[in-house]
Enzyme design. Structure first.
Site: not given
Length: 145
Positions: A46, A50, A109
């Site tokens: 994650e 990002n 997203r």
């Protein structure tokens, strides 16, 4: 046994799997549970995603200096992970940490990156400045011993 590793890689989505494998290899000598390995790998995925999607965006495919850096450290059975980029930064960290918040709705997203990181790690700290990049610091205390 304490250990420390730092590595960087091009900010392209293919390298997310590389980051997961390196982090898993780093913690394996500490004999973590399968669940702990999975949790840490998910949180790292994650954070790296990002950095690539939100930190660099369109630039990650065309600029040679778009890199993600991961610093790993363990002290006894506590794992310290820092994932950093030198991208656009986060203007409002509080908003970015809210579930379902996303700056890329056109990419479908989900806006759950920070929520996922927080659910799998003991602590998550986000340091960011617009146009200077972002560092995500995560800590996980492994069970046992």
């Amino acid at each position: 046994m304490n250990n420390k590793v730092k590595f960087e890689f091009a900010a392209i989505s293919e390298n997310t799997a590389l980051a997961r494998v390196v982090v898993a290899a780093f913690i394996t000598p500490l004999d973590p549970t399968v669940g702990e390995i999975s949790d840490i790998k998910t949180a790292v995925s994650e954070a790296v995603t990002n950095a690539i999607i939100h930190g660099y965006g369109e630039n990650s495919q065309s600029v040679n200096d778009t890199v993600v850096t991961i610093a790993l450290q363990n002290e006894l059975r506590t794992i310290f992970i820092e994932v950093s980029d030198k991208g656009v930064g986060i203007e409002n960290i509080e908003s970015a940490r809210e579930p379902l918040f996303t700056t890329k709705p056109e990419m479908e997203r989900s806006g759950l990156g920070f929520t996922v990181m927080e659910s799998f790690m003991d602590t998550v700290e986000v340091i960011s400045r617009p146009n200077e990049g972002t560092t995500i610091k995560m800590v996980k205390k492994l069970a046992g011993e």
